[in-house]
Design a protein around this motif. Sequence first.
Motif, PDB file in Angstrom:
ATOM      1  N   GLY A  92       0.810  -1.212   0.000  1.00 53.19           N
ATOM      2  CA  GLY A  92       0.000   0.000   0.000  1.00 53.19           C
ATOM      3  C   GLY A  92       0.844   1.263   0.000  1.00 53.19           C
ATOM      4  O   GLY A  92       0.498   2.257  -0.647  1.00 53.19           O
ATOM      5  N   LEU A  93       1.957   1.245   0.730  1.00 54.50           N
ATOM      6  CA  LEU A  93       2.859   2.397   0.738  1.00 54.50           C
ATOM      7  C   LEU A  93       3.389   2.680  -0.658  1.00 54.50           C
ATOM      8  O   LEU A  93       3.427   3.835  -1.105  1.00 54.50           O
ATOM      9  CB  LEU A  93       4.024   2.139   1.702  1.00 54.50           C
ATOM     10  N   MET A  94       3.795   1.627  -1.379  1.00 55.14           N
ATOM     11  CA  MET A  94       4.378   1.844  -2.690  1.00 55.14           C
ATOM     12  C   MET A  94       3.333   2.333  -3.703  1.00 55.14           C
ATOM     13  O   MET A  94       3.627   3.167  -4.551  1.00 55.14           O
ATOM     14  CB  MET A  94       5.050   0.560  -3.191  1.00 55.14           C
ATOM     15  N   PHE A  95       2.102   1.833  -3.606  1.00 55.76           N
ATOM     16  CA  PHE A  95       1.035   2.370  -4.446  1.00 55.76           C
ATOM     17  C   PHE A  95       0.800   3.845  -4.119  1.00 55.76           C
ATOM     18  O   PHE A  95       0.551   4.665  -5.008  1.00 55.76           O
ATOM     19  CB  PHE A  95      -0.259   1.587  -4.246  1.00 55.76           C
ATOM     20  N   HIS A  96       0.889   4.178  -2.845  1.00 52.90           N
ATOM     21  CA  HIS A  96       0.685   5.569  -2.413  1.00 52.90           C
ATOM     22  C   HIS A  96       1.780   6.479  -2.979  1.00 52.90           C
ATOM     23  O   HIS A  96       1.492   7.564  -3.515  1.00 52.90           O
ATOM     24  CB  HIS A  96       0.678   5.634  -0.888  1.00 52.90           C
ATOM     25  N   ALA A 126       9.539  14.931   7.625  1.00 57.29           N
ATOM     26  CA  ALA A 126       8.115  14.807   7.317  1.00 57.29           C
ATOM     27  C   ALA A 126       7.580  13.454   7.741  1.00 57.29           C
ATOM     28  O   ALA A 126       8.331  12.480   7.894  1.00 57.29           O
ATOM     29  CB  ALA A 126       7.889  15.007   5.813  1.00 57.29           C
ATOM     30  N   GLU A 127       6.277  13.414   7.952  1.00 55.74           N
ATOM     31  CA  GLU A 127       5.586  12.152   8.219  1.00 55.74           C
ATOM     32  C   GLU A 127       4.473  11.987   7.201  1.00 55.74           C
ATOM     33  O   GLU A 127       3.800  12.944   6.846  1.00 55.74           O
ATOM     34  CB  GLU A 127       5.026  12.122   9.645  1.00 55.74           C
ATOM     35  N   LEU A 128       4.303  10.779   6.710  1.00 58.30           N
ATOM     36  CA  LEU A 128       3.346  10.511   5.642  1.00 58.30           C
ATOM     37  C   LEU A 128       2.128   9.779   6.198  1.00 58.30           C
ATOM     38  O   LEU A 128       2.258   8.866   7.012  1.00 58.30           O
ATOM     39  CB  LEU A 128       3.977   9.651   4.543  1.00 58.30           C
ATOM     40  N   LEU A 129       0.961  10.187   5.734  1.00 59.87           N
ATOM     41  CA  LEU A 129      -0.276   9.488   6.063  1.00 59.87           C
ATOM     42  C   LEU A 129      -0.590   8.547   4.906  1.00 59.87           C
ATOM     43  O   LEU A 129      -0.887   8.983   3.792  1.00 59.87           O
ATOM     44  CB  LEU A 129      -1.415  10.486   6.279  1.00 59.87           C
ATOM     45  N   VAL A 130      -0.492   7.259   5.163  1.00 62.32           N
ATOM     46  CA  VAL A 130      -0.659   6.229   4.141  1.00 62.32           C
ATOM     47  C   VAL A 130      -1.847   5.350   4.541  1.00 62.32           C
ATOM     48  O   VAL A 130      -1.924   4.905   5.690  1.00 62.32           O
ATOM     49  CB  VAL A 130       0.618   5.374   4.007  1.00 62.32           C
ATOM     50  N   PRO A 131      -2.793   5.102   3.636  1.00 60.59           N
ATOM     51  CA  PRO A 131      -4.012   4.367   3.993  1.00 60.59           C
ATOM     52  C   PRO A 131      -3.780   2.996   4.626  1.00 60.59           C
ATOM     53  O   PRO A 131      -4.583   2.562   5.459  1.00 60.59           O
ATOM     54  CB  PRO A 131      -4.745   4.237   2.651  1.00 60.59           C
ATOM     55  N   THR A 174      -1.868   2.648  10.161  1.00 56.79           N
ATOM     56  CA  THR A 174      -2.687   3.409  11.102  1.00 56.79           C
ATOM     57  C   THR A 174      -1.913   4.556  11.728  1.00 56.79           C
ATOM     58  O   THR A 174      -2.510   5.491  12.258  1.00 56.79           O
ATOM     59  CB  THR A 174      -3.230   2.500  12.215  1.00 56.79           C
ATOM     60  N   ASN A 175      -0.582   4.474  11.689  1.00 51.11           N
ATOM     61  CA  ASN A 175       0.276   5.517  12.253  1.00 51.11           C
ATOM     62  C   ASN A 175       0.990   6.272  11.140  1.00 51.11           C
ATOM     63  O   ASN A 175       1.298   5.694  10.093  1.00 51.11           O
ATOM     64  CB  ASN A 175       1.333   4.891  13.173  1.00 51.11           C
ATOM     65  N   PRO A 176       1.260   7.582  11.344  1.00 53.09           N
ATOM     66  CA  PRO A 176       2.060   8.323  10.365  1.00 53.09           C
ATOM     67  C   PRO A 176       3.443   7.693  10.213  1.00 53.09           C
ATOM     68  O   PRO A 176       4.040   7.229  11.187  1.00 53.09           O
ATOM     69  CB  PRO A 176       2.153   9.730  10.972  1.00 53.09           C
ATOM     70  N   ILE A 177       3.944   7.683   8.975  1.00 52.31           N
ATOM     71  CA  ILE A 177       5.232   7.048   8.684  1.00 52.31           C
ATOM     72  C   ILE A 177       6.322   8.113   8.578  1.00 52.31           C
ATOM     73  O   ILE A 177       6.233   9.009   7.728  1.00 52.31           O
ATOM     74  CB  ILE A 177       5.169   6.262   7.361  1.00 52.31           C
ATOM     75  N   PRO A 178       7.355   8.061   9.414  1.00 57.36           N
ATOM     76  CA  PRO A 178       8.478   8.990   9.261  1.00 57.36           C
ATOM     77  C   PRO A 178       9.166   8.783   7.912  1.00 57.36           C
ATOM     78  O   PRO A 178       9.474   7.647   7.540  1.00 57.36           O
ATOM     79  CB  PRO A 178       9.408   8.625  10.422  1.00 57.36           C
ATOM     80  N   ALA A 179       9.393   9.873   7.187  1.00 56.76           N
ATOM     81  CA  ALA A 179      10.017   9.759   5.866  1.00 56.76           C
ATOM     82  C   ALA A 179      11.400   9.130   5.938  1.00 56.76           C
ATOM     83  O   ALA A 179      11.855   8.499   4.977  1.00 56.76           O
ATOM     84  CB  ALA A 179      10.101  11.147   5.219  1.00 56.76           C
ATOM     85  N   LYS A 180      12.071   9.255   7.078  1.00 58.92           N
ATOM     86  CA  LYS A 180      13.419   8.697   7.206  1.00 58.92           C
ATOM     87  C   LYS A 180      13.425   7.168   7.176  1.00 58.92           C
ATOM     88  O   LYS A 180      14.486   6.550   7.058  1.00 58.92           O
ATOM     89  CB  LYS A 180      14.086   9.195   8.487  1.00 58.92           C
TER      90      LYS A 180
END
Length: 497
Positions: free
Chosen positions: A149-153, A173-178, A181-187
């Motif tokens: 799902g992250l890669m599709f996003h 930055a933090e990413l909201l990915v469907p 459930t938690n924001p993903i740190p870009a790092k």
Amino acid sequence: MKETEIVFIPSPGIGHLLSTVEMAKLLFNRDERLSITVLIMKLPNDSTPTSSASASAYGSDTSRIRFVHLPTPTQVDSELPKSVMHFFCDFIHSHKTHVRDVVADITRSHSVRLAGVVVDMFCTTMIDVANEFGVPSFVFFTSGASFLGLMFHLQSLQDNQNQDITEFHDSDAELLVPTFTNPIPAKLLPSVVLDKGGSCTLFLAIFRKFRETKGILVNTFAELESHAIKSLSTLSSDGDDNIPPIYPVEPILNIKEGGGGGEVTHNNQEQYDAIMSWLDDQPPSSVVFLCFGSMGSFGDNQVKEIAHALESSGHRFLWSLRRPPPKGSMDLPHDYSNPEDVLPEGFLERTVGKGMGKVIGWAPQAAVLSHSAVGGFVSHCGWNSTLESIWCGVPVATWPLYAEQQMNAFELVRELGLAVELKLDYRRDFFWSSDEVGLLRAEEIESGIRQVMMDGEIRKKLPSQADAAGFLFIRSIWDGSWPLVLINCFKKLKLTA
């Protein structure tokens, strides 16, 4: 009635190959009319005995499965390329003619009917071959649903919103990915999508190609990634994102043969026996197992920090220690001929000599994790290793190294609460150098070891080994397993007899 044939095209590498073989075995065991052809590509400089590993996964029952070893194209340069991603894409693409020839031979046969082609996540260029012959294609995604799902996003951000994904490099930055459930740190994003040299574009193009297939088989199960699977299924049913149907195919594991690239052959039977004999002598849940996959290794300084941590922790240990390839080489790690060359002076005498631990090279990972003496696992968090640790009920201390492992570690720690955080954002590039990158100090490693060996809450969330064994038995006798989903999918396409 004509026999139905399915062609599987795994990526080169023992982890991808064994997962594909296990999935093919489950599938053809559910329908006697089904036969399988597995096409094998071998990387230059790869000395892993992939053919024997494949055959061992089937024993003597090879009547309805065949392995076709594709020749390595002579034009492929085995020297260090511009990037690993560029090399890998060129290498896979260079096999297209050979794949086309095999598929053509099958379609000319009067005794079998080609039902479809199942390609590994990195072999999507072969979807074009399936299209040429008018047969459906499916993707076997060897990572988890959340990462898919992250890669599709990310691919959607690039294509639909014209966002340069590489700008997330060194970002807070933090990413909201469907699918999370938690924001993903870009790092924590994979290095490949942060690379400004073109690797990001190549990698995201792979996931764009996924959208051309009839379905995506994901090596996961609903109980583990229920949120991610529901999210992907919703996107698929809406149709707006052109995501094919998602099929969770249970944990595809090679538990019987050792798993994790640790298959037992006549060449390493003696090593296997020595490892299991040592574990037999240890108390239940007393051993911490350190293993970092077929491509995981560390330089001298990091090895010494690990050794100091193990000695200070006081816990029994089984350590799979591998020698890094030479700087600038594309070779894989190998066993040390003499581990004392890299370990602190006197370490073996103070630990192994007193029965506290055992330093090994090659490891039958799944067999070790299945042993009752193992109580914790310091892991690189490759997806196969993640599934094996959950299946065997062994808590993990996360030490991701490369690929999508940082995201797997994040999912284990933050999303699922099934691991302790040794480090989430540690990363190093394989194939580039053996120099130290982000040295972890002994104090940090020792803390992670103590936590993973003592965290009772995580252990309660994991299945017991008896639960896993019971489920394996039920799956072996139940005709309603997931492979029927795929068989029925082929039938709906009117391609089976």
